[in-house]
Design a protein around this motif. Sequence first.
Motif, PDB file in Angstrom:
ATOM      1  N   TYR A  44      37.860  35.949  30.554  1.00 13.80           N
ATOM      2  CA  TYR A  44      37.337  34.871  31.400  1.00 13.80           C
ATOM      3  C   TYR A  44      37.149  35.381  32.819  1.00 13.80           C
ATOM      4  CZ  TYR A  44      36.623  30.633  34.007  1.00 13.80           C
ATOM      5  OH  TYR A  44      36.074  29.692  34.831  1.00 13.80           O
ATOM      6  N   GLU A  45      35.945  35.174  33.343  1.00 13.74           N
ATOM      7  CA  GLU A  45      35.599  35.587  34.700  1.00 13.74           C
ATOM      8  C   GLU A  45      35.488  34.342  35.566  1.00 13.74           C
ATOM      9  OE1 GLU A  45      31.681  37.580  36.663  1.00 13.74           O
ATOM     10  OE2 GLU A  45      32.672  38.756  35.083  1.00 13.74           O
ATOM     11  N   SER A  46      36.265  34.273  36.624  1.00 10.19           N
ATOM     12  CA  SER A  46      36.297  33.087  37.476  1.00 10.19           C
ATOM     13  C   SER A  46      35.040  32.980  38.325  1.00 10.19           C
ATOM     14  CB  SER A  46      37.527  33.143  38.394  1.00 10.19           C
ATOM     15  OG  SER A  46      37.294  34.044  39.475  1.00 10.19           O
ATOM     16  N   ALA A  47      34.929  31.856  39.014  1.00 15.65           N
ATOM     17  CA  ALA A  47      33.881  31.712  40.023  1.00 15.65           C
ATOM     18  C   ALA A  47      34.212  32.606  41.221  1.00 15.65           C
ATOM     19  CB  ALA A  47      33.795  30.250  40.461  1.00 15.65           C
ATOM     20  N   GLU A  48      33.210  32.825  42.069  1.00 14.79           N
ATOM     21  CA  GLU A  48      33.450  33.601  43.282  1.00 14.79           C
ATOM     22  C   GLU A  48      34.309  32.811  44.262  1.00 14.79           C
ATOM     23  OE1 GLU A  48      29.721  34.665  44.990  1.00 14.79           O
ATOM     24  OE2 GLU A  48      29.482  36.450  43.739  1.00 14.79           O
ATOM     25  N   PHE A  49      35.111  33.515  45.000  1.00 14.01           N
ATOM     26  CA  PHE A  49      35.845  32.885  46.091  1.00 14.01           C
ATOM     27  C   PHE A  49      35.833  33.799  47.312  1.00 14.01           C
ATOM     28  CE2 PHE A  49      38.986  35.271  43.685  1.00 14.01           C
ATOM     29  CZ  PHE A  49      39.799  35.855  44.637  1.00 14.01           C
ATOM     30  N   GLN A  50      35.962  33.188  48.463  1.00 10.43           N
ATOM     31  CA  GLN A  50      35.920  33.923  49.719  1.00 10.43           C
ATOM     32  C   GLN A  50      37.329  34.227  50.185  1.00 10.43           C
ATOM     33  OE1 GLN A  50      32.683  34.133  50.951  1.00 10.43           O
ATOM     34  NE2 GLN A  50      33.041  35.358  52.775  1.00 10.43           N
ATOM     35  N   ALA A  51      37.544  35.478  50.576  1.00 14.40           N
ATOM     36  CA  ALA A  51      38.841  35.864  51.131  1.00 14.40           C
ATOM     37  C   ALA A  51      38.653  37.044  52.064  1.00 14.40           C
ATOM     38  CB  ALA A  51      39.827  36.223  50.024  1.00 14.40           C
ATOM     39  N   SER A  52      39.158  36.909  53.267  1.00 12.86           N
ATOM     40  CA  SER A  52      39.116  37.990  54.266  1.00 12.86           C
ATOM     41  C   SER A  52      37.700  38.497  54.522  1.00 12.86           C
ATOM     42  CB  SER A  52      40.027  39.148  53.835  1.00 12.86           C
ATOM     43  OG  SER A  52      41.361  38.707  53.694  1.00 12.86           O
ATOM     44  N   GLY A  53      36.730  37.587  54.443  1.00 10.35           N
ATOM     45  CA  GLY A  53      35.360  37.938  54.792  1.00 10.35           C
ATOM     46  C   GLY A  53      34.520  38.489  53.667  1.00 10.35           C
ATOM     47  N   TYR A  54      35.058  38.563  52.463  1.00 11.11           N
ATOM     48  CA  TYR A  54      34.308  39.093  51.323  1.00 11.11           C
ATOM     49  C   TYR A  54      34.425  38.156  50.127  1.00 11.11           C
ATOM     50  CZ  TYR A  54      34.082  43.442  53.976  1.00 11.11           C
ATOM     51  OH  TYR A  54      33.832  44.378  54.949  1.00 11.11           O
ATOM     52  N   LYS A  55      33.537  38.355  49.152  1.00  9.89           N
ATOM     53  CA  LYS A  55      33.538  37.548  47.946  1.00  9.89           C
ATOM     54  C   LYS A  55      34.219  38.302  46.811  1.00  9.89           C
ATOM     55  CE  LYS A  55      29.313  35.016  49.104  1.00  9.89           C
ATOM     56  NZ  LYS A  55      27.912  34.702  48.695  1.00  9.89           N
ATOM     57  N   TRP A  56      35.038  37.576  46.059  1.00 10.48           N
ATOM     58  CA  TRP A  56      35.831  38.161  44.993  1.00 10.48           C
ATOM     59  C   TRP A  56      35.752  37.310  43.729  1.00 10.48           C
ATOM     60  CZ3 TRP A  56      38.186  42.650  46.785  1.00 10.48           C
ATOM     61  CH2 TRP A  56      38.288  42.776  48.167  1.00 10.48           C
ATOM     62  N   LYS A  57      36.226  37.871  42.632  1.00 16.96           N
ATOM     63  CA  LYS A  57      36.390  37.139  41.383  1.00 16.96           C
ATOM     64  C   LYS A  57      37.682  37.584  40.719  1.00 16.96           C
ATOM     65  CE  LYS A  57      31.512  36.427  40.090  1.00 16.96           C
ATOM     66  NZ  LYS A  57      30.491  36.687  39.030  1.00 16.96           N
ATOM     67  N   LEU A  58      38.202  36.738  39.844  1.00 14.77           N
ATOM     68  CA  LEU A  58      39.310  37.122  38.976  1.00 14.77           C
ATOM     69  C   LEU A  58      38.782  37.286  37.560  1.00 14.77           C
ATOM     70  CD1 LEU A  58      42.184  34.721  40.129  1.00 14.77           C
ATOM     71  CD2 LEU A  58      41.786  37.100  40.807  1.00 14.77           C
ATOM     72  N   ILE A  59      39.307  38.272  36.862  1.00 17.77           N
ATOM     73  CA  ILE A  59      38.989  38.460  35.445  1.00 17.77           C
ATOM     74  C   ILE A  59      40.296  38.441  34.668  1.00 17.77           C
ATOM     75  CG2 ILE A  59      38.073  40.007  33.697  1.00 17.77           C
ATOM     76  CD1 ILE A  59      35.990  40.932  35.598  1.00 17.77           C
ATOM     77  N   LEU A  60      40.385  37.507  33.720  1.00 19.69           N
ATOM     78  CA  LEU A  60      41.602  37.307  32.932  1.00 19.69           C
ATOM     79  C   LEU A  60      41.336  37.629  31.467  1.00 19.69           C
ATOM     80  CD1 LEU A  60      44.535  36.137  32.586  1.00 19.69           C
ATOM     81  CD2 LEU A  60      43.407  33.918  32.158  1.00 19.69           C
ATOM     82  N   TYR A  61      42.230  38.415  30.885  1.00 16.94           N
ATOM     83  CA  TYR A  61      42.216  38.679  29.447  1.00 16.94           C
ATOM     84  C   TYR A  61      43.441  37.993  28.848  1.00 16.94           C
ATOM     85  CZ  TYR A  61      38.759  42.356  30.394  1.00 16.94           C
ATOM     86  OH  TYR A  61      37.633  43.053  30.782  1.00 16.94           O
ATOM     87  N   PRO A  62      43.274  36.836  28.201  1.00 14.06           N
ATOM     88  CA  PRO A  62      44.425  36.070  27.703  1.00 14.06           C
ATOM     89  C   PRO A  62      45.289  36.819  26.700  1.00 14.06           C
ATOM     90  CG  PRO A  62      42.414  34.762  27.651  1.00 14.06           C
ATOM     91  CD  PRO A  62      42.005  36.164  27.941  1.00 14.06           C
ATOM     92  N   ASN A  63      44.679  37.729  25.935  1.00 13.78           N
ATOM     93  CA  ASN A  63      45.422  38.504  24.941  1.00 13.78           C
ATOM     94  C   ASN A  63      45.442  39.989  25.265  1.00 13.78           C
ATOM     95  OD1 ASN A  63      46.222  36.411  23.060  1.00 13.78           O
ATOM     96  ND2 ASN A  63      44.036  36.194  22.605  1.00 13.78           N
TER      97      ASN A  63
END
Length: 317
Positions: A44-63
Amino acid sequence: MAMASHVSDNLQEVERSISEAAPCHYVLKIQSFSLLAKNGIEKYESAEFQASGYKWKLILYPNGNRSRNVKEHLSLYLVFSDVGSLFRQGLEVHAVFRFFLLDQSKDEYLVVHDAKENNRRFHRLKHQWGFDQLIPIRTFNDVSNGYLLDDTCIFGAEVFITKETRPGRAECLSVVKDAISIKHVWRIENFSKLDSELLESNVFISGDQKWKIQLYPKGRRHGSGTHISLYLALDDSSTLTDDSKIFAEFTLRIQDQLQSRHIAGKVNHWFSESSQESGWAKFVSLPYFHHTGTGCLVKDICVVEAEVIVHAVASAL
């Protein structure tokens, strides 16, 4: 406020602590977590979020991240979202980041971060960092730990930039091995009837560059009115950037069509955007050129030659 309990996982270089403070940059809440695997959602790839002036995403592998042969653990990664800027600008971002997992029973967070290094480099060859083994699946699923209650869990992230670097100017000099000399012959007919201030030969290629010969029948610059001016010039300077240049050795020659006592000049030159031509304003005097005995002009025909060797090319990296 962070509590004093710490667990070190040497294999994964992970340090875990407990905090009552919520993540300040991003929260990811997942409901019906168990349905991810049942519905074939391995990543699962999250939506973009802003932190410290840049855009990031989280990628989660449940298993677990199977591509890295991870088993029996959740995998979680931080991704620099605007990868294009890393490539276009040669940007490097050094960041400290933390992942959070809420213990819903105690209303406190498990904080997971790198144990040995205080920052990670995000750049064009590496724009993703994280933990293959964020937490054992068995620990995560254990209701007594409070991470998964009513099939709902809450992850979080904080990202802090410690350093930004952009590359300085750089160049690459490529020296040509076994450079080849290219000869071009230009036959100018009806020379005396031409009234143009500048004559140009057909384009020819040497060292993957397009060249042309330029001849001024009545001279140019300090040779104006007294001499034939002769130059070698790049035909298409649009291929050159401000930082690129070409080192060429060349000979220009006006043939003596009677006795082969040719008039020639030889020189080396760095051709560039600001120096697109090289040659001689006073190549041969007009009286000598037009004298019938010199062989420069026979039956109103002038023959000009160029021999060009490209030895090196410098360009910006």
